[in-house]
Design an enzyme around this catalytic site. Structure first.
Site, PDB file in Angstrom:
ATOM      1  N   SER A   1       0.832  -1.198   0.000  1.00  0.00           N
ATOM      2  CA  SER A   1       0.000   0.000   0.000  1.00  0.00           C
ATOM      3  C   SER A   1       0.872   1.255   0.000  1.00  0.00           C
ATOM      4  CB  SER A   1      -0.904   0.014   1.236  1.00  0.00           C
ATOM      5  OG  SER A   1      -1.819  -1.061   1.158  1.00  0.00           O
TER       6      SER A   1
ATOM      7  N   ASP B   1      -5.101   4.459 -12.045  1.00  0.00           N
ATOM      8  CA  ASP B   1      -6.361   5.181 -12.284  1.00  0.00           C
ATOM      9  C   ASP B   1      -7.111   4.552 -13.469  1.00  0.00           C
ATOM     10  OD1 ASP B   1      -5.902   6.930 -10.266  1.00  0.00           O
ATOM     11  OD2 ASP B   1      -5.412   8.667 -11.527  1.00  0.00           O
TER      12      ASP B   1
ATOM     13  N   GLY C   1     -26.210 -23.464  -0.105  1.00  0.00           N
ATOM     14  CA  GLY C   1     -26.011 -24.296   1.081  1.00  0.00           C
ATOM     15  C   GLY C   1     -24.821 -25.235   0.938  1.00  0.00           C
ATOM     16  N   GLY C   2     -25.027 -26.481   1.379  1.00  0.00           N
ATOM     17  CA  GLY C   2     -23.940 -27.471   1.339  1.00  0.00           C
ATOM     18  C   GLY C   2     -23.393 -27.644  -0.066  1.00  0.00           C
TER      19      GLY C   2
ATOM     20  N   GLU D   1      -4.274  -4.270  -6.689  1.00  0.00           N
ATOM     21  CA  GLU D   1      -4.334  -2.956  -7.347  1.00  0.00           C
ATOM     22  C   GLU D   1      -4.848  -1.872  -6.402  1.00  0.00           C
ATOM     23  OE1 GLU D   1      -5.164  -4.652 -11.761  1.00  0.00           O
ATOM     24  OE2 GLU D   1      -5.244  -2.489 -11.535  1.00  0.00           O
TER      25      GLU D   1
ATOM     26  N   THR E   1      -5.579  -1.874  -2.037  1.00  0.00           N
ATOM     27  CA  THR E   1      -6.615  -2.478  -1.190  1.00  0.00           C
ATOM     28  C   THR E   1      -7.825  -1.548  -1.146  1.00  0.00           C
ATOM     29  OG1 THR E   1      -5.840  -1.380   0.808  1.00  0.00           O
ATOM     30  CG2 THR E   1      -4.873  -3.535   0.311  1.00  0.00           C
TER      31      THR E   1
END
Lengths: 386, 260
Positions: free
Chosen positions: A131, A239, A339-340, A363, A365
């Site tokens: 960062s 950007d 679910g499962g 790119e 955080t």
């Protein structure tokens, strides 16, 4: 929802979708399992001209912009984020050349990038510079007509697979952030090697390695822009690329949502398909709404970038942070709806959930994105209260 | 080298339904695609061009909307597209279709003509070989591999039930191809954009300078009386092993089923 795309944009979307469905979906589970680099798919993308999408026509590309790139990335991401990361990182690595490269550099590198003959990678991150890009330790020292590069870049997407690398190194430590410069380095340059391939939680089809520079000599002409412009190059590159990460978020969220809806229609409990239950419907409604909101923002910011707007840091950070937070929430909820079954590798949503996590990290955080937005708010407020 | 690929627009379904009263295919509501076998013919044509040079032309006979399959062929990289279309061609059987295509291809000229082995709607597998007969040129059907191709000759592998034949032929020649031959490429963006604007050459009955009696329904010697799904064949079982083993298995099966 209809975004009033042009005929060409629809063409791009349909082709990227066809590639995703025919070439990526059948192999994504295997690529996830083995972590094998998707060379076959890259070849297909190259043959389909998708690598040249955002590169000007004079360099063999199609001369399209951020929105077209976002549309293609979204479709690939619906099928597999590992593959789309490989594709999007190629654009990330190309932006320094596209935005700041000299005519000679563009002529030398862009045609092969547009045709997909050579992949590209962008190298900014280091062990002590994530960062905080100011912590960059890789140095480039001018000796005669050559720069001598020393240092190690970490977690570089397309590392090893790419032929062309755009990297940031310090040329003058005394100048702080103004002491960094951007370079293009070709694979095979003596003194330039790769570390081991990282074993990742998700996006496992993408290659992530260290770039190791040990007295690596590159010609002076490999400097991108001027000395001291390294961080400007990096920031402008990010950007431009952030909307691409946003579109990855939209894509993976849409992919997970589609799976959840399909499953909820088939799965019967208490004598009814689970999609008839309000608890499930409300989850699906929230998922669908947030995906559409994310897509709207990503497309709107892409159009802003394509308009040639001078400063898009705030807006592109908004598109990235919103769409990728949506991706994490929606993929997690898709697993929950299923679910499962959703937790099992037989279905693709657990992979999508693992894959989605990186979008909030790489790119920049999502915390850093919020810093960018916050700083822009402060600046705007100060300007308005003059 | 001039390479001509015959493509056909077909309904996108393996299970075509038939109108029992008219004995014709029900096409309503079914999206149209390029006949899947023809996709392999297109890929083969493009690969021959890449290896030996030349020009690839896609040709289709059909109603005006068949132009769509030509644009798709163009987006894959075909150089030219020809639409053979006229009300007079309506109702053609395989003979009349082959005759019309023969006349149209004669117009263009061809060293190699490629066709899919059959269309998935009619499944006759006749039009390709019939075109070759009208031309009086050799044809090789069910090509699974093109071994070698030059301006004078071609060597191919022909798929057989129990393996393959290696066949050599002089050019011009007509080939019909099977799926095993290749993986058709996806279109490219530049191809798609160019295909959208490309001009399609249109050939009508008048352009062919033929007798109307030889075209369409009038020129079709066959007539469809009835189309039906045949009853499924009975169950069968393949015995494995050496001759003695299989004989004893057969005898015990026959005893079990009280046949003997």
């Amino acid at each position: 929802m209809d975004y009033f795309l042009t005929e060409e944009q629809v063409m791009i979307r349909d082709l990227a979708r066809q590639i995703a469905e025919e070439k990526i979906v059948p192999v994504r589970a295997e690529l996830d399992e083995t972590g094998e680099f998707p060379w076959d798919i890259m070849k297909t993308l190259a043959q389909s001209d998708l690598f040249g999408l955002f590169i000007p026509e004079e360099y063999g590309g199609l001369g399209k912009g951020s929105l077209e790139l976002a549309i293609a990335v979204e479709e690939l991401s619906r099928a597999c984020l590992g593959v789309s990361t490989t594709y999007a990182a190629n654009a990330l690595g190309t932006y320094p050349l596209l935005l700041f490269g000299s005519d000679e550099q563009k002529k030398k590198f862009l045609p092969d990038i547009a045709s997909g003959k050579r992949l590209v990678a962008f190298g900014l991150t280091e062990a002590n510079a994530g960062s905080d890009a100011g912590g960059t330790q890789t140095v480039a020292r001018l000796e005669g007509n050559e720069y001598v590069i020393n240092g190690t870049k970490q977690w570089i997407t397309n590392g090893g697979a790419a032929e062309v690398y755009t990297i940031i190194a310090i040329t003058d430590r005394c100048k702080g952030p103004r002491g960094a410069s951007a370079f293009v380095v070709e694979k095979g340059t003596p003194g330039f090697t790769f570390g081991k391939k990282e074993n990742k939680m998700g996006i496992r089809a993408s290659a992530t390695t260290e770039l190791i520079f040990d007295n690596c000599r590159v010609p002076k002409e490999n400097l991108i822009g001027k000395e001291g412009m390294g961080f400007v190059v990096a920031m402008k590159t990010l950007d431009n690329s952030r909307t691409g990460v946003g579109s990855q978020g939209v894509g993976v969220a849409q992919g997970a949502f589609d799976e959840a809806v399909k499953f909820a229609r088939q799965r019967v409990q208490f004598g009814h398909p689970v999609i008839t239950f309000q608890a499930v419907q409300h989850m699906l409604a929230d998922m669908a709404t947030s995906i559409e909101a994310a897509r709207s923002l990503v497309y709107a910011v892409s159009r802003l970038v394509d308009s040639g707007a001078k400063d898009v840091s705030k807006e592109s950070a908004m598109a990235k942070v919103f769409a990728t937070d949506v991706a994490m929430k929606v993929t997690t909820d898709a697993v929950q709806v299923m679910g499962g079954s959703g937790y099992m590798k037989e279905y693709p949503v657990e992979k999508m959930m693992r894959d989605a996590k990186i979008l909030q990290i790489y790119e920049g955080t999502n915390q850093i994105q919020r810093n960018v937005i916050g700083q822009a708010i402060i600046k705007e407020a100060a300007r308005n209260n003059k | 080298m001039k390479i001509v690929i015959c493509v056909k627009q077909v309904p996108d379904t393996a299970e075509v339904r038939i109108n029992p009263e008219t004995n014709t295919l029900i096409r309503d509501g079914v999206p149209s695609i390029i006949n899947p076998f023809d996709m392999h013919a297109i890929e083969a044509g493009l690969q021959i061009r890449e290896a030996a040079g030349g020009e690839v032309t896609a040709i289709t006979m059909g109603p005006p909307q068949a132009e769509q399959v030509l644009r798709e062929s163009l987006s894959m990289g075909v150089d030219k597209a020809v639409l053979v279309s006229d009300r007079l061609f309506a109702g053609s059987d395989t003979w009349a279709t082959a005759y019309t295509l023969y006349k149209a291809i004669e117009h263009i000229g061809a060293d190699i003509i490629l066709c899919g082995k059959q269309a998935i709607d009619g499944d006759t597998a006749q039009v390709g070989p019939e075109i070759a007969e009208f031309f009086d040129m050799p044809h090789i059907s069910y090509i699974r591999k093109i071994v070698d191709v030059s301006r004078e000759r071609i060597v191919v592998q022909r798929l057989m039930d129990d393996g393959f034949d290696v066949v050599e032929s002089k050019l011009p020649v007509l080939l019909t191809v099977v799926r095993e031959l290749n993986v058709p490429r996806l279109p490219s963006l530049k191809g798609k954009m160019a295909a959208k604007k490309a001009e399609i050459v249109k050939i009508s009955a008048a352009d062919l300078k033929v007798d109307e009696q030889d075209l369409g329904l009038k020129g079709s010697p066959t007539q469809v009386l009835n189309i039906f799904a045949p009853d499924p064949k009975g169950n069968r079982k393949m015995l494995q092993g050496g001759p003695e083993e299989m004989v004893s298995q057969l005898v015990s099966e026959l005893l079990e089923s009280k046949c003997i």
